[in-house]
Design a protein around this motif. Structure first.
Motif, PDB file in Angstrom:
ATOM      1  N   ASN A  77     -10.742  14.551   3.187  1.00  0.00           N
ATOM      2  CA  ASN A  77     -11.098  15.891   2.726  1.00  0.00           C
ATOM      3  C   ASN A  77     -11.331  15.913   1.221  1.00  0.00           C
ATOM      4  OD1 ASN A  77     -11.069  17.223   5.229  1.00  0.00           O
ATOM      5  ND2 ASN A  77      -8.850  17.412   5.165  1.00  0.00           N
ATOM      6  N   TRP A  78     -10.516  15.160   0.488  1.00  0.00           N
ATOM      7  CA  TRP A  78     -10.740  15.080  -0.962  1.00  0.00           C
ATOM      8  C   TRP A  78     -12.096  14.469  -1.257  1.00  0.00           C
ATOM      9  CZ3 TRP A  78     -11.846  10.902  -4.066  1.00  0.00           C
ATOM     10  CH2 TRP A  78     -11.908  11.180  -5.437  1.00  0.00           C
ATOM     11  N   LEU A  79     -12.440  13.398  -0.529  1.00  0.00           N
ATOM     12  CA  LEU A  79     -13.716  12.730  -0.779  1.00  0.00           C
ATOM     13  C   LEU A  79     -14.876  13.679  -0.516  1.00  0.00           C
ATOM     14  CD1 LEU A  79     -15.032  10.036  -1.569  1.00  0.00           C
ATOM     15  CD2 LEU A  79     -15.191   9.517   0.877  1.00  0.00           C
ATOM     16  N   ARG A  80     -14.768  14.430   0.561  1.00  0.00           N
ATOM     17  CA  ARG A  80     -15.829  15.401   0.841  1.00  0.00           C
ATOM     18  C   ARG A  80     -15.982  16.380  -0.322  1.00  0.00           C
ATOM     19  NH1 ARG A  80     -15.555  20.473   5.057  1.00  0.00           N
ATOM     20  NH2 ARG A  80     -17.754  21.042   5.003  1.00  0.00           N
ATOM     21  N   GLY A  81     -14.855  16.927  -0.789  1.00  0.00           N
ATOM     22  CA  GLY A  81     -14.913  17.879  -1.888  1.00  0.00           C
ATOM     23  C   GLY A  81     -15.429  17.259  -3.172  1.00  0.00           C
ATOM     24  N   TYR A  82     -15.029  16.013  -3.446  1.00  0.00           N
ATOM     25  CA  TYR A  82     -15.458  15.376  -4.685  1.00  0.00           C
ATOM     26  C   TYR A  82     -16.946  15.055  -4.649  1.00  0.00           C
ATOM     27  CZ  TYR A  82     -15.362  12.524  -8.857  1.00  0.00           C
ATOM     28  OH  TYR A  82     -15.607  12.017 -10.111  1.00  0.00           O
ATOM     29  N   TRP A  83     -17.417  14.552  -3.525  1.00  0.00           N
ATOM     30  CA  TRP A  83     -18.855  14.314  -3.411  1.00  0.00           C
ATOM     31  C   TRP A  83     -19.628  15.616  -3.587  1.00  0.00           C
ATOM     32  CZ3 TRP A  83     -19.803  10.268   1.121  1.00  0.00           C
ATOM     33  CH2 TRP A  83     -19.378   9.003   0.681  1.00  0.00           C
ATOM     34  N   ALA A  84     -19.133  16.697  -2.975  1.00  0.00           N
ATOM     35  CA  ALA A  84     -19.817  17.986  -3.110  1.00  0.00           C
ATOM     36  C   ALA A  84     -19.846  18.440  -4.568  1.00  0.00           C
ATOM     37  CB  ALA A  84     -19.139  19.040  -2.238  1.00  0.00           C
ATOM     38  N   SER A  85     -18.794  18.135  -5.317  1.00  0.00           N
ATOM     39  CA  SER A  85     -18.737  18.564  -6.717  1.00  0.00           C
ATOM     40  C   SER A  85     -19.763  17.834  -7.579  1.00  0.00           C
ATOM     41  CB  SER A  85     -17.328  18.322  -7.290  1.00  0.00           C
ATOM     42  OG  SER A  85     -17.100  16.941  -7.543  1.00  0.00           O
ATOM     43  N   LEU A  86     -20.266  16.698  -7.116  1.00  0.00           N
ATOM     44  CA  LEU A  86     -21.265  15.944  -7.868  1.00  0.00           C
ATOM     45  C   LEU A  86     -22.672  16.502  -7.682  1.00  0.00           C
ATOM     46  CD1 LEU A  86     -20.014  12.311  -7.105  1.00  0.00           C
ATOM     47  CD2 LEU A  86     -19.552  13.682  -9.142  1.00  0.00           C
ATOM     48  N   VAL A  87     -22.835  17.369  -6.697  1.00  0.00           N
ATOM     49  CA  VAL A  87     -24.152  17.939  -6.408  1.00  0.00           C
ATOM     50  C   VAL A  87     -24.359  19.166  -7.298  1.00  0.00           C
ATOM     51  CG1 VAL A  87     -25.642  18.931  -4.642  1.00  0.00           C
ATOM     52  CG2 VAL A  87     -23.996  17.140  -4.030  1.00  0.00           C
ATOM     53  N   PRO A  88     -25.405  19.196  -8.131  1.00  0.00           N
ATOM     54  CA  PRO A  88     -25.625  20.369  -8.980  1.00  0.00           C
ATOM     55  C   PRO A  88     -25.914  21.605  -8.141  1.00  0.00           C
ATOM     56  CG  PRO A  88     -27.504  18.871  -9.087  1.00  0.00           C
ATOM     57  CD  PRO A  88     -26.442  18.151  -8.323  1.00  0.00           C
ATOM     58  N   ALA A  89     -25.605  22.753  -8.693  1.00  0.00           N
ATOM     59  CA  ALA A  89     -25.777  24.010  -7.961  1.00  0.00           C
ATOM     60  C   ALA A  89     -27.216  24.197  -7.507  1.00  0.00           C
ATOM     61  CB  ALA A  89     -25.329  25.178  -8.837  1.00  0.00           C
ATOM     62  N   SER A  90     -28.159  23.709  -8.307  1.00  0.00           N
ATOM     63  CA  SER A  90     -29.569  23.889  -7.960  1.00  0.00           C
ATOM     64  C   SER A  90     -29.974  23.108  -6.716  1.00  0.00           C
ATOM     65  CB  SER A  90     -30.439  23.465  -9.134  1.00  0.00           C
ATOM     66  OG  SER A  90     -30.214  22.099  -9.456  1.00  0.00           O
TER      67      SER A  90
END
Length: 680
Positions: free
Chosen positions: A167-180
């Protein structure tokens, strides 16, 4: 990863790690099927017999692979035997059905069932590769390895910490994606029949989106019930993939083919996560044109080898493509080949499903990390850094850029930004909320707020805002602007908003009754201004001694701005609202010091200026001879509406509200405090 086979150096490791691996507290006991190397069959029979179990049922055999029916509770025993007797860390693949196990015996059947476009490998995207590789940061890789290996006692596929890590990995990968790109680049969990999910990040392709490039590594570690940090095996591979994602997102890379990054669950117990995904893709006709497996990337086992290409159960043409990438873009990286053995890592799942897969490994198998599958698989065994993994991150970026093609989309459009409050032409006072809107296709990096052209605040997350203390400026007209900087570094400045600042004067006047400087109106600042400059008969101090009702005299000796004196006192609330009981306030007292060793400033407060009882706040020293502003905070007490602070600047002596001395200076400042009910 369960890939160490035929390497005698792993004999001790496999024996120790096998018995260190504790089974799940409540092991399921349904029937499952596994495929093993046929040379392991006699050892499987002996291990089960020694534990009082019947020999497993042989479902089929083809070449050097045998399919067996066993109970799920026996898998841990079989795994231990593989370690102890055959020096193999794993050495089998798990299958949910007999049909799946038998299908694994026939790779040609799997290849017929999978849809995979035969690609023509080419190396012609050098500008993109070079730019991407330049963005790799060792510290970023090291941080993820450290988090995964030190933040979870184990990442075993049935453990709560194993689920948390996914679950942490999912969240961390998502945080690398810019909002745009949040609606374009997706990060999802691929759930299985066991607790730990796999994680998949997808970057859709632009012109060949139906063709898919996969890069993967396993996120689990070996054991449940004991410590299994798994720094090299395989936090290093996951961290390497994470760095590739970070670089691709930061540089706004847009592939022509769809690219998927995968963190597999349950690799250590039969390649279960990758098998589930690979087989699902095969049966649903996902066109996977290439798979790169990163399992252990940060241990340099031999000084003369950086990368060892696994040659068995991999795709020869893609292996050549990868070594050509090394020769072209990383000529300083030395590579060789190595043999891995049956079911050594997740690439075998994709090969079995009929897809082209490759695995560049950190060392030849005979020189691999002897600490894996033990409590000693920590980052310090790789030198405490991630320099070896950097090579694999750069290789993976070259693989993506040359197989998925595409490139970076350079944003040349500045962001849009505007002040949304206060309105132009409005009158403001006290602490005023300033807000701005900002948007950009590449995302907004930050919004800076400027007052009269000077930077006063920065906000990095929407809604963009700051609290403006207008009392810090003179009354009159002032301009507000906001400057936004987008994800590509392009700035834009908003139109000016002109407002009128109108605050009650915060400069004290002399109170002829109390005989000291006083701010009579409610405010958030009270400033003595120039009323306190000097001391008694030296300097320009008016109305000396400026203590309430002349209660304490000043020393008469010395020369102005040579010897000791109080020069100014400013009292202000830290949150910008009016003085009121319970508010934290700051005293800024300006003094002229003669001797840093003997000069001290004592600060006091009184809750009632009309009947002062002085309470000590603190004593402050001066750093050097000369003019200094010394500061402290205290909380306004309940008391009268007129409260006061006193500054006693003394030469020698001890803390007291009034001290006779030839060079001592005493000054009070009175200010108006709103009752609690009026607090705004």
């Amino acid at each position: 990863m369960n890939m160490k086979r035929l390497a005698s150096v792993l004999l001790v490791l496999c024996s120790v790690s096998a018995f260190a691996k504790a089974p799940p507290a409540e092991a399921p006991d349904g029937e499952v099927w596994i495929t093993v190397g046929s040379d392991a069959l006699d050892y499987v029979n002996l291990a089960l017999a020694a534990a009082g179990h019947a020999a497993p049922t042989v479902s089929g055999r083809s070449g050097d692979v045998t399919a067996l029916r066993v109970r799920e509770s026996q898998l841990n025993l079989i795994s231990r035997m593989m370690h102890e007797k055959l020096n193999r860390c794993g050495g089998f693949m798990h299958h949910d059905t007999e049909a799946a196990a038998l299908a694994a015996l026939d790779p040609s059947a799997a290849a017929k069932g999978a849809q995979a476009t035969a690609v023509t490998y080419s190396i012609d995207n050098a500008a993109t590769v070079t730019a991407l590789q330049a963005g790799v940061e060792e510290l970023a890789i090291r941080g993820v390895i450290t988090h995964l290996s030190e933040g979870y006692s184990t990442r075993y596929y049935t453990s709560a910490t194993g689920v948390s890590a996914a679950n942490w990995l999912r969240g961390y990968w998502a945080s690398l994606v810019p909002a745009s790109r949040a609606n374009e680049v997706t990060v999802e969990l691929f759930n299985h029949s066991w607790a730990q999910p796999s994680v998949i990040l997808t970057i859709p392709g632009t012109t060949m989106a139906e063709e898919v490039v996969v890069l993967g590594g396993h996120l689990d570690s070996t054991s449940n019930g004991s410590i299994a940090p798994g720094a090299d095996d395989d936090a290093s591979g996951i961290a390497t993939l994470t760095e590739v994602i970070r670089v691709l997102m930061r540089q706004n890379y847009r592939p022509e083919r769809t690219v998927k990054f995968m963190g597999y669950a349950a690799e250590e117990v039969g390649l279960r996560g990758s098998s589930a995904i690979a087989n699902h893709y095969a049966t649903t006709n996902v066109d996977v044109v290439g798979v790169l497996q990163l399992d252990m990337t940060n241990f340099k086992g031999r000084p003369d080898v950086d990368v060892a290409m696994v040659t068995d159960r991999t795709n020869a043409a893609q292996n050549t493509f990868i070594t050509d990438l090394l020769d072209t873009y990383q000529s300083d990286v030395q590579w060789t080949t190595t043999y891995c053995g049956y079911a050594c890592s997740d690439h075998a799942s994709w090969t079995s499903a009929g897809f082209a897969a490759s695995m560049p490994f950190e060392a030849p198998l005979s020189a691999s990390n002897r600490h894996i599958h033990t409590i000693h698989d920590t980052i310090d065994k790789s030198g405490g850094d991630a320099r070896q993994a950097v090579k694999f991150a750069k290789l993976a970026l070259a693989y993506v850029a040359e197989l998925a093609k595409g490139g970076m989309v350079v944003d040349q459009t500045p962001p849009e930004v505007a002040i949304t409050a206060p309105a132009t032409g409005s009158t403001v006072s006290g602490v005023t909320a300033v807000t701005a809107s900002a948007s950009d296709a590449s995302g907004v990096n930050r919004v800076e707020f400027l007052v009269d052209g000077a930077l006063v605040a920065t906000d990095t997350t929407a809604p963009y805002a700051f609290d403006w203390d207008t009392a810090a400026l003179s009354n009159g007209s002032h301009t507000l602007t906001a400057r936004a900087v987008d994800g590509a570094g392009l700035p834009a400045t908003s139109s000016e908003v002109t407002v009128t600042v109108s605050n009650v004067s915060s400069t004290a006047g002399f109170d002829p009754v109390l005989k000291a400087p006083r701010c009579a109106s409610p405010s958030n600042v009270c400033d003595s201004g120039t009323l306190l400059n000097g001391r008694a008969g030296i300097g320009p101090e008016l109305n000396a001694p400026n203590t309430i009702r002349n209660s304490c005299r000043d020393g008469l000796s010395g020369v102005y701005l040579v010897d000791q004196s109080n020069e100014r006192i400013v009292v202000s609330t830290t949150d910008g609202t009016h003085f009121a009981p319970g508010k934290l306030v700051r005293i800024d007292a300006t003094v002229f010091a003669y001797n840093k060793l003997n000069d001290k400033l004592d600060l006091f407060y009184s809750a009632d200026a009309n009947n002062p009882v002085w309470q000590a706040i603190t004593t402050l020293a001066v750093p050097t001879k000369g003019l200094h502003t010394l500061s402290v905070t205290y909380t306004l007490p309940e008391g009268g509406t007129a409260q006061a602070v006193r500054a006693v600047f003394r030469n020698r002596g001890s803390q007291t509200p009034c001290m006779e001395g030839n060079y001592n200076d005493h000054d009070d400042l009175i200010f108006t405090v709103s009752p609690s009910a009026m607090l705004r």
